[in-house]
Design an enzyme around this catalytic site. Structure first.
Site, short mmCIF file in Angstrom:
data_model
loop_
_atom_site.label_atom_id
_atom_site.label_comp_id
_atom_site.label_asym_id
_atom_site.label_seq_id
_atom_site.Cartn_x
_atom_site.Cartn_y
_atom_site.Cartn_z
CG LEU A 1 5.45 6.43 23.03
CD1 LEU A 1 6.19 7.17 21.93
CD2 LEU A 1 4.46 7.36 23.70
CG ASP A 2 4.86 1.91 26.53
OD1 ASP A 2 5.13 2.53 27.56
OD2 ASP A 2 3.72 1.87 26.04
CE1 TYR A 3 7.85 -4.40 23.99
CE2 TYR A 3 5.73 -3.56 23.25
CZ TYR A 3 6.47 -4.50 23.94
OH TYR A 3 5.83 -5.53 24.60
N GLY B 1 11.97 2.29 24.89
CA GLY B 1 12.92 1.34 25.47
C GLY B 1 14.22 1.29 24.69
#
Length: 402
Positions: A171-173, A176
């Site tokens: 999810l973070d990537y 981003g």
């Protein structure tokens, strides 16, 4: 004098005050494409990502790939002296990227109204767990809980076992990428309109994956169905899944269209299926998926992975071996595409990191310099750019401001 081109974003000035993965990854993507990114970190501490594994000899191995192409300055923007210096820093900045809990910048006296008074062209990208508004906006937010909140985790795993979270910060990537997309979109709008003003762009972590679940929304809205866990593309395509080859290796095969299945049927020497009421379209194959799977499993089990790949490639059927990272390091396609490249490291010598993507024909991005040491560019930015004297630098350092 002609300015050297480092990518399509050459000349864009970005200040990255975010931490960990999501927003910093967005800043790195922009830096890979030529933007000049300065990362602001807390004195003596730095970004918490500097202490996140995996490690080798005490060195955080994610840092070289996630912080490349950035300059690092240390600055405590909570303090009055730090806030004053920060406002000087943003005077010529195009994009400011942050991922604090909503209200944090405002609490420090650095809300967008204050920043815009210093730089009316400033674009502020804000990433948080649940967004800047709504009843959950002030909750702490991280990638794995955000994935669960998005509805994604509910779909992952086997029906008779608990849901499974992604084994890395998916999810973070993804967020981003949205952050980088937001930045360039806002830059375009600012630069093609007469007023030339900046704006705030914000999103919650969970929203990046939720945006990709349109099938889930439509299915529940129109059919009232609550889709549960499945290990593959259940309900989408038949055949689809993970299959074992004769030599005990695994491949993924998906026939998302009828034309793809037609080619698979030819490859299996089962063109009779194309005239069979149980198999001739995807919708009827889904109704008879267990029978279809049995046929495909038997076919794949009769060939080695290499034999299967060569045969299905010849018929234009999408299939891929399930590669380990060791397989990837040895794969000629990854090498030809320069998907893995080598960069310098101040203590480990050389380390491998992902290459720059996407590829631009006229303005290619590049890894211009390695991930920075904490505060490595204090002198360059504070003295060289802002004109601070050696005495002032020493005073700020003694106070713990830089």
């Amino acid at each position: 004098m002609e300015r050297k081109n480092f990518g399509p974003l050459t000349g864009v000035q970005i200040l990255d005050i975010s931490t960990m993965i999501a927003a910093p990854f967005g800043a790195t993507l922009l830096a890979d494409l030529g933007a000049d990114v300065t990362k602001v970190e807390l004195p003596n501490k730095g970004d918490t990502l500097r202490t996140v594994g995996p490690w080798k000899d005490g060195e955080a191995l994610r840092w070289p790939g996630l912080a490349r192409n950035k300059k690092s300055v240390t600055l405590n923007i909570h303090s009055e002296d730090g806030k004053e210096l920060f406002l000087k820093l943003i005077q010529d900045i195009d994009v400011l990227i942050e991922n604090f809990r909503p209200g944090t910048l405002e609490k420090w006296g650095l809300g967008y109204d204050v920043l815009k008074a210093v730089n009316s062209k400033l674009i502020l990208i804000r990433v948080s767990g649940y967004g800047q508004t709504g009843p959950y906006s002030e909750k702490a937010g991280f990638g794995t809980p955000g994935t669960a909140f998005s509805g994604h985790t509910y779909l992952q795993g086997y029906p008779d076992r608990p849901p499974v979270s992604p084994s890395y910060s998916l999810l973070d990537y993804i967020t981003g990428i949205y952050a980088a997309f937001a930045a360039v979109s806002a830059l375009y709008h600012r630069d093609v309109n007469e007023d030339g003003d900046g704006q705030v762009v914000e999103m919650g972590l969970y929203e990046s994956i939720f945006r990709m679940l349109e099938f889930l929304i439509a299915e529940y809205d129109q059919n009232g169905k609550v889709r549960g866990r499945s290990p593959g593309l259940a309900g989408h395509s038949s055949p689809a899944g993970t299959y074992e080859t004769k030599d005990g290796k695994y491949v993924v095969l998906v026939c998302s269209t009828d034309s793809t299945f037609n080619r698979l049927a030819e490859a299996m020497n089962r063109t009779d299926m194309l005239e069979d009421d149980r198999y001739y379209t995807n919708s009827v194959r889904l109704q008879n998926d267990s029978d279809v799977q049995e046929i495909v499993i038997d076919f794949i089990k009769g060939l080695t992975q290499q034999e299967l790949q060569e045969k299905l490639d010849a018929f234009g059927v999408p299939v891929s071996p399930i590669l380990s990272i060791e397989d990837i390091f040895n794969d000629p396609h990854y090498a030809a595409r320069q998907n893995i490249v080598e960069v310098e490291h101040p203590r480990l010598g050389k380390v491998k990191v992902p290459g720059v993507v996407p590829n631009f024909s006229a303005t290619p991005g590049a890894i211009r310099y390695r991930a920075p040491e904490l505060g490595e560019h204090n002198e360059e930015i504070f003295s060289g750019k802002l004109g601070l004297s050696a005495e002032k630098m020493a005073d700020l350092k003694e106070k713990g401001v830089i």
